[in-house]
Motif scaffolding. Sequence first.
Motif, PDB file in Angstrom:
ATOM      1  N   TYR A 146     -45.716 -60.971 -50.119  1.00 39.08           N
ATOM      2  CA  TYR A 146     -47.071 -60.672 -50.883  1.00 39.08           C
ATOM      3  C   TYR A 146     -47.470 -59.447 -50.114  1.00 39.08           C
ATOM      4  O   TYR A 146     -46.403 -58.620 -50.125  1.00 39.08           O
ATOM      5  N   ALA A 147     -49.050 -59.052 -51.602  1.00 42.27           N
ATOM      6  CA  ALA A 147     -49.260 -57.695 -52.271  1.00 42.27           C
ATOM      7  C   ALA A 147     -49.953 -57.153 -50.967  1.00 42.27           C
ATOM      8  O   ALA A 147     -50.719 -58.172 -49.037  1.00 42.27           O
ATOM      9  N   ASP A 148     -50.307 -55.973 -50.543  1.00 39.98           N
ATOM     10  CA  ASP A 148     -51.152 -55.286 -49.973  1.00 39.98           C
ATOM     11  C   ASP A 148     -51.595 -54.558 -50.871  1.00 39.98           C
ATOM     12  O   ASP A 148     -51.275 -53.595 -51.200  1.00 39.98           O
ATOM     13  N   HIS A 149     -53.334 -55.313 -50.874  1.00 37.99           N
ATOM     14  CA  HIS A 149     -54.187 -54.247 -51.122  1.00 37.99           C
ATOM     15  C   HIS A 149     -54.836 -53.522 -50.152  1.00 37.99           C
ATOM     16  O   HIS A 149     -56.129 -53.445 -50.869  1.00 37.99           O
ATOM     17  N   GLY A 150     -54.826 -53.501 -49.212  1.00 35.79           N
ATOM     18  CA  GLY A 150     -55.537 -52.816 -48.031  1.00 35.79           C
ATOM     19  C   GLY A 150     -56.519 -53.708 -47.743  1.00 35.79           C
ATOM     20  O   GLY A 150     -57.446 -53.133 -46.644  1.00 35.79           O
ATOM     21  N   ILE A 151     -56.428 -54.873 -47.050  1.00 34.58           N
ATOM     22  CA  ILE A 151     -57.856 -55.826 -46.353  1.00 34.58           C
ATOM     23  C   ILE A 151     -56.459 -55.846 -44.951  1.00 34.58           C
ATOM     24  O   ILE A 151     -55.664 -56.102 -45.014  1.00 34.58           O
ATOM     25  N   GLY A 152     -57.379 -56.102 -44.387  1.00 34.41           N
ATOM     26  CA  GLY A 152     -57.064 -55.133 -42.873  1.00 34.41           C
ATOM     27  C   GLY A 152     -57.161 -57.350 -42.122  1.00 34.41           C
ATOM     28  O   GLY A 152     -58.762 -57.474 -42.389  1.00 34.41           O
ATOM     29  N   PHE A 153     -56.486 -57.810 -41.016  1.00 37.25           N
ATOM     30  CA  PHE A 153     -57.176 -59.043 -40.871  1.00 37.25           C
ATOM     31  C   PHE A 153     -56.261 -59.028 -39.798  1.00 37.25           C
ATOM     32  O   PHE A 153     -55.162 -58.899 -39.623  1.00 37.25           O
ATOM     33  N   ASP A 154     -57.371 -59.116 -38.361  1.00 36.55           N
ATOM     34  CA  ASP A 154     -56.979 -59.493 -37.068  1.00 36.55           C
ATOM     35  C   ASP A 154     -57.137 -61.500 -36.661  1.00 36.55           C
ATOM     36  O   ASP A 154     -58.322 -61.583 -37.300  1.00 36.55           O
ATOM     37  N   PRO A 155     -55.442 -62.330 -36.831  1.00 31.27           N
ATOM     38  CA  PRO A 155     -56.478 -63.560 -36.853  1.00 31.27           C
ATOM     39  C   PRO A 155     -56.928 -63.822 -34.501  1.00 31.27           C
ATOM     40  O   PRO A 155     -57.232 -65.086 -35.058  1.00 31.27           O
ATOM     41  N   THR A 156     -56.791 -62.417 -34.066  1.00 30.12           N
ATOM     42  CA  THR A 156     -57.210 -63.360 -32.743  1.00 30.12           C
ATOM     43  C   THR A 156     -59.181 -62.546 -32.843  1.00 30.12           C
ATOM     44  O   THR A 156     -59.283 -62.505 -31.884  1.00 30.12           O
ATOM     45  N   ARG A 157     -59.687 -62.091 -33.886  1.00 29.07           N
ATOM     46  CA  ARG A 157     -60.975 -61.078 -33.695  1.00 29.07           C
ATOM     47  C   ARG A 157     -61.286 -61.768 -35.022  1.00 29.07           C
ATOM     48  O   ARG A 157     -61.503 -61.020 -35.582  1.00 29.07           O
ATOM     49  N   TRP A 158     -61.633 -62.981 -34.551  1.00 32.74           N
ATOM     50  CA  TRP A 158     -62.642 -63.831 -36.067  1.00 32.74           C
ATOM     51  C   TRP A 158     -63.125 -65.305 -35.672  1.00 32.74           C
ATOM     52  O   TRP A 158     -62.285 -65.391 -34.741  1.00 32.74           O
ATOM     53  N   ASP A 159     -63.692 -65.904 -36.490  1.00 31.26           N
ATOM     54  CA  ASP A 159     -64.160 -67.056 -36.146  1.00 31.26           C
ATOM     55  C   ASP A 159     -63.429 -68.093 -36.859  1.00 31.26           C
ATOM     56  O   ASP A 159     -64.311 -68.794 -36.423  1.00 31.26           O
ATOM     57  N   GLY A 160     -62.571 -67.848 -37.666  1.00 34.92           N
ATOM     58  CA  GLY A 160     -61.771 -69.160 -37.652  1.00 34.92           C
ATOM     59  C   GLY A 160     -60.606 -69.022 -36.757  1.00 34.92           C
ATOM     60  O   GLY A 160     -60.727 -68.990 -35.640  1.00 34.92           O
ATOM     61  N   ALA A 161     -59.611 -70.594 -37.317  1.00 32.69           N
ATOM     62  CA  ALA A 161     -58.699 -70.437 -36.667  1.00 32.69           C
ATOM     63  C   ALA A 161     -58.126 -69.321 -36.333  1.00 32.69           C
ATOM     64  O   ALA A 161     -57.041 -68.981 -36.504  1.00 32.69           O
ATOM     65  N   GLY A 162     -57.291 -69.178 -35.016  1.00 29.62           N
ATOM     66  CA  GLY A 162     -56.472 -68.317 -34.388  1.00 29.62           C
ATOM     67  C   GLY A 162     -55.289 -68.319 -32.836  1.00 29.62           C
ATOM     68  O   GLY A 162     -55.309 -69.349 -33.156  1.00 29.62           O
ATOM     69  N   PRO A 163     -54.596 -67.333 -32.808  1.00 26.81           N
ATOM     70  CA  PRO A 163     -53.572 -67.397 -31.728  1.00 26.81           C
ATOM     71  C   PRO A 163     -54.916 -67.867 -30.346  1.00 26.81           C
ATOM     72  O   PRO A 163     -54.333 -68.924 -29.511  1.00 26.81           O
ATOM     73  N   ASN A 164     -55.594 -67.136 -30.302  1.00 29.28           N
ATOM     74  CA  ASN A 164     -56.695 -67.584 -29.213  1.00 29.28           C
ATOM     75  C   ASN A 164     -57.116 -69.067 -28.661  1.00 29.28           C
ATOM     76  O   ASN A 164     -57.442 -69.533 -28.049  1.00 29.28           O
ATOM     77  N   GLU A 165     -57.622 -69.923 -29.655  1.00 26.71           N
ATOM     78  CA  GLU A 165     -57.285 -70.907 -29.267  1.00 26.71           C
ATOM     79  C   GLU A 165     -55.836 -72.292 -28.566  1.00 26.71           C
ATOM     80  O   GLU A 165     -56.235 -73.324 -28.639  1.00 26.71           O
ATOM     81  N   HIS A 166     -54.684 -70.984 -28.428  1.00 28.85           N
ATOM     82  CA  HIS A 166     -52.922 -71.754 -27.738  1.00 28.85           C
ATOM     83  C   HIS A 166     -52.789 -70.921 -27.113  1.00 28.85           C
ATOM     84  O   HIS A 166     -53.377 -69.942 -26.772  1.00 28.85           O
ATOM     85  N   SER A 167     -52.011 -71.753 -26.092  1.00 30.02           N
ATOM     86  CA  SER A 167     -51.897 -71.195 -25.133  1.00 30.02           C
ATOM     87  C   SER A 167     -50.765 -70.841 -25.672  1.00 30.02           C
ATOM     88  O   SER A 167     -50.195 -70.572 -25.970  1.00 30.02           O
ATOM     89  N   ALA A 168     -49.887 -69.350 -24.635  1.00 31.64           N
ATOM     90  CA  ALA A 168     -48.460 -69.495 -24.765  1.00 31.64           C
ATOM     91  C   ALA A 168     -47.171 -69.759 -24.957  1.00 31.64           C
ATOM     92  O   ALA A 168     -46.564 -69.488 -25.839  1.00 31.64           O
ATOM     93  N   ASP A 169     -47.293 -70.708 -24.349  1.00 34.18           N
ATOM     94  CA  ASP A 169     -46.506 -72.284 -24.201  1.00 34.18           C
ATOM     95  C   ASP A 169     -46.199 -72.771 -25.943  1.00 34.18           C
ATOM     96  O   ASP A 169     -45.238 -73.199 -26.035  1.00 34.18           O
ATOM     97  N   GLU A 170     -47.467 -72.428 -25.901  1.00 33.68           N
ATOM     98  CA  GLU A 170     -47.642 -73.472 -28.142  1.00 33.68           C
ATOM     99  C   GLU A 170     -47.470 -72.677 -28.450  1.00 33.68           C
ATOM    100  O   GLU A 170     -46.942 -73.053 -29.534  1.00 33.68           O
ATOM    101  N   LEU A 171     -47.001 -71.667 -28.025  1.00 30.37           N
ATOM    102  CA  LEU A 171     -46.839 -70.394 -29.622  1.00 30.37           C
ATOM    103  C   LEU A 171     -45.591 -69.994 -29.250  1.00 30.37           C
ATOM    104  O   LEU A 171     -45.263 -69.084 -30.020  1.00 30.37           O
ATOM    105  N   GLN A 172     -44.804 -70.216 -28.349  1.00 26.39           N
ATOM    106  CA  GLN A 172     -43.713 -69.368 -28.107  1.00 26.39           C
ATOM    107  C   GLN A 172     -42.916 -69.132 -29.078  1.00 26.39           C
ATOM    108  O   GLN A 172     -41.620 -68.590 -29.020  1.00 26.39           O
ATOM    109  N   ARG A 173     -42.714 -70.941 -29.953  1.00 27.04           N
ATOM    110  CA  ARG A 173     -41.513 -70.099 -30.853  1.00 27.04           C
ATOM    111  C   ARG A 173     -41.956 -69.583 -32.508  1.00 27.04           C
ATOM    112  O   ARG A 173     -41.443 -69.285 -33.256  1.00 27.04           O
ATOM    113  N   MET A 174     -43.354 -69.112 -31.754  1.00 28.16           N
ATOM    114  CA  MET A 174     -43.727 -68.584 -33.356  1.00 28.16           C
ATOM    115  C   MET A 174     -43.599 -67.454 -33.448  1.00 28.16           C
ATOM    116  O   MET A 174     -43.266 -66.350 -32.326  1.00 28.16           O
TER     117      MET A 174
END
Length: 233
Positions: free
Chosen positions: A151-179
């Motif tokens: 994918y390209a880089d057009h200068g957009i920033g995004f933090d999956p832990t700091r927005w109002d949609g789905a992200g890592p904060n909804e899951h435990s470390a154990d759930e995400l250990q394979r990611m």
Amino acid sequence: MTIMRAQHEGILTPRGAAYEMRPNARNHARTLLVRTARTMHALPQRQGQQAMNEQDYEAAKWALLHAHLVQATPEQRHLYVARSNYGDNQRALAWLADQPDLDRATALMLFWSVGAGSHAQYESLDDVPDYDRDTHQFIGLVQQRFLGGFYADHGIGFDPTRWDGAGPNEHSADELQRMPAQMLQAVDGEHHIDPFDEAYDEDYDDGLPMALVEQLYELADVHIAWEEANPQA
């Protein structure tokens, strides 16, 4: 910040160079828009003939949406991924995921929005319920491409832990250990978009410009009229 202001200030740029659609993409977009315009021009007559069946409706609806996504700016695609109706956007998301000019921040948002956190629990495809395997494979495809630099880089920033949609904060470390760690980290960029900012509400609905939404409503009205006239179809 509105889309028009963002475009005017030139903030959607790939490391300082102005974003520009590739020539073949521009030509393809023009072709799609011409075809769509012809379809829309024919709607009143077709409505009178009650001829817009399900197949016609789906084809016309996709032509409109596809034409928009082909010529959309990186910000507009980002808004669509964030705000579109996830009960009826699979074809559009699959198309976006195939585009190397999709911003990598948008790809990461897409990855989380389709349920990557929930699917991280599965060790292999064999562990995934049959009804969810297509989604699981799609998540894997987006992850593979993201990590591979597709994918390209057009200068957009995004933090999956700091927005109002789905992200890592909804899951435990154990759930995400394979990611992979990269899928949990922010994409750095000069332009941070809040897709749920009220400033977008006046001009966008479900991540689409209001003018396009009105066209889609017109299509739906024509199709509903056909269904009412053909209850046995």
